[in-house]
Scaffold this active site. Structure first.
Site, PDB file in Angstrom:
ATOM      1  N   GLU A 104       2.177  -2.382   9.425  1.00 13.53           N
ATOM      2  CA  GLU A 104       2.766  -1.229   8.729  1.00 13.53           C
ATOM      3  C   GLU A 104       1.655  -0.318   8.212  1.00 13.53           C
ATOM      4  OE1 GLU A 104       5.702  -0.465   4.850  1.00 13.53           O
ATOM      5  OE2 GLU A 104       5.687  -2.412   5.857  1.00 13.53           O
ATOM      6  N   ASP A 106       1.411   3.033   5.580  1.00 19.42           N
ATOM      7  CA  ASP A 106       2.283   3.660   4.578  1.00 19.42           C
ATOM      8  C   ASP A 106       1.722   4.914   3.935  1.00 19.42           C
ATOM      9  OD1 ASP A 106       4.148   1.609   4.806  1.00 19.42           O
ATOM     10  OD2 ASP A 106       3.375   0.501   3.087  1.00 19.42           O
ATOM     11  N   GLU A 108       3.560   6.474   0.650  1.00 18.17           N
ATOM     12  CA  GLU A 108       4.666   6.343  -0.296  1.00 18.17           C
ATOM     13  C   GLU A 108       4.366   7.217  -1.511  1.00 18.17           C
ATOM     14  OE1 GLU A 108       6.511   1.935   0.407  1.00 18.17           O
ATOM     15  OE2 GLU A 108       4.840   2.077  -1.007  1.00 18.17           O
TER      16      GLU A 108
END
Length: 282
Positions: A104, A106, A108
């Site tokens: 993953e 990210d 955010e």
């Protein structure tokens, strides 16, 4: 949000750098993604599929995912975040593989009490393990206008950029035993959801549901990558991103952004890692 004279000068320098390098080539939300959860809270607003909104209320958030999977690629979108009191909300743009030992990458955005800065949270997961967080307070208010966020993922590095300015580079360090995401195809995801137990000041500031619905906007979505299908990937010919790295000027821009706007770096958190920071930091 108030800026000092020094901060405004740094912003101007970064803005001039970005103006030379930002170019967005838009795909279509209609053909490139599906709104896969939210029960109508995600909406595409035009026939061209250039503008999409996600909303969050007390019942549910919402999100979309790319129709295709990629093994390496360059994913870019422009976002305008939830304005006002967005405490407890998380707005995202990220790549993720399925399964229990997933990879993953990210972006955010952790919501804030009115007048306080958003926190941009970055992380890289390999084989289900994260713990590689770097966080930033941006040099602009991301709720007023659209800004461009980009993840470049190639076999040698992952580069995070904001308005064309590199803020983070995660290099392939397999030679010293650090896993790197290279075997699992990933989809592109975006979402708006509630995480008041940790998102804002470690959960001290809770979501004010009287301000709902919370709405974030996405536009000019574009992903160029090695499309995964039938167990193999197919890469566009002569794609600059596949061998992209930071030159001396890019490294200088990144160091400037990190020196001014990074608010957390796992590589310097000796309390969290009392036996020594992870090998990738050394």
């Amino acid at each position: 949000m108030k800026f000092s004279c020094d901060t405004r000068f740094t912003f101007l320098v970064l803005f001039l750098f970005a103006a030379q390098s930002v170019a967005v080539y838009a795909g279509s939300f209609h053909k490139d993604v599906q709104i896969h959860w939210g029960d109508g809270r995600g909406k595409i607003h035009d026939n061209a599929g250039s503008l999409l909104s996600l909303s969050l209320d007390k019942s549910s958030g919402s999100g979309f995912q790319s129709n295709q999977e990629f093994l390496y690629g360059r994913a870019e979108v422009q976002m305008k975040l939830v304005p006002g009191n967005s405490a407890g909300t998380v707005t995202t743009f990220y790549l993720k593989a399925p399964g229990t030992t997933w990879d993953e990458i990210d972006f955010e955005f952790l919501g804030n009490i009115s007048g306080q800065p958003y926190t941009l949270h970055t992380n890289v997961y390999t084989q289900g393990s994260g713990d590689k967080e770097q966080q930033f307070h941006l040099w602009f208010d991301p709720t007023v206008n659209f800004h461009t966020y980009c993840i470049t993922w190639n076999p040698q590095r992952i580069i995070f950029t904001v308005d064309g300015i590199p803020i983070r580079e995660f290099k392939n360090s397999e030679s010293i035993g650090v896993p790197f995401p290279k075997n699992q195809p990933m989809r592109l995801y975006a979402s708006l959801w509630e995480a008041e137990h940790w998102a804002t000041r470690g959960g001290l500031d809770k979501t004010d549901w009287s301000k709902a619905p919370f709405i974030a906007y996405y536009r000019n979505y574009n992903v160029e990558g090695c499309v995964w299908a039938n167990g193999k990937s197919s890469c566009p010919a002569n794609s600059p991103w596949f061998t992209q790295k930071l030159d001396l000027e890019g490294e200088r821009k990144m160091k400037l952004a990190q020196s001014k706007y990074m608010v957390y770096n796992y590589c310097t958190d000796t309390r969290r890692f009392p036996r020594g920071v992870p090998a990738v930091c050394t």
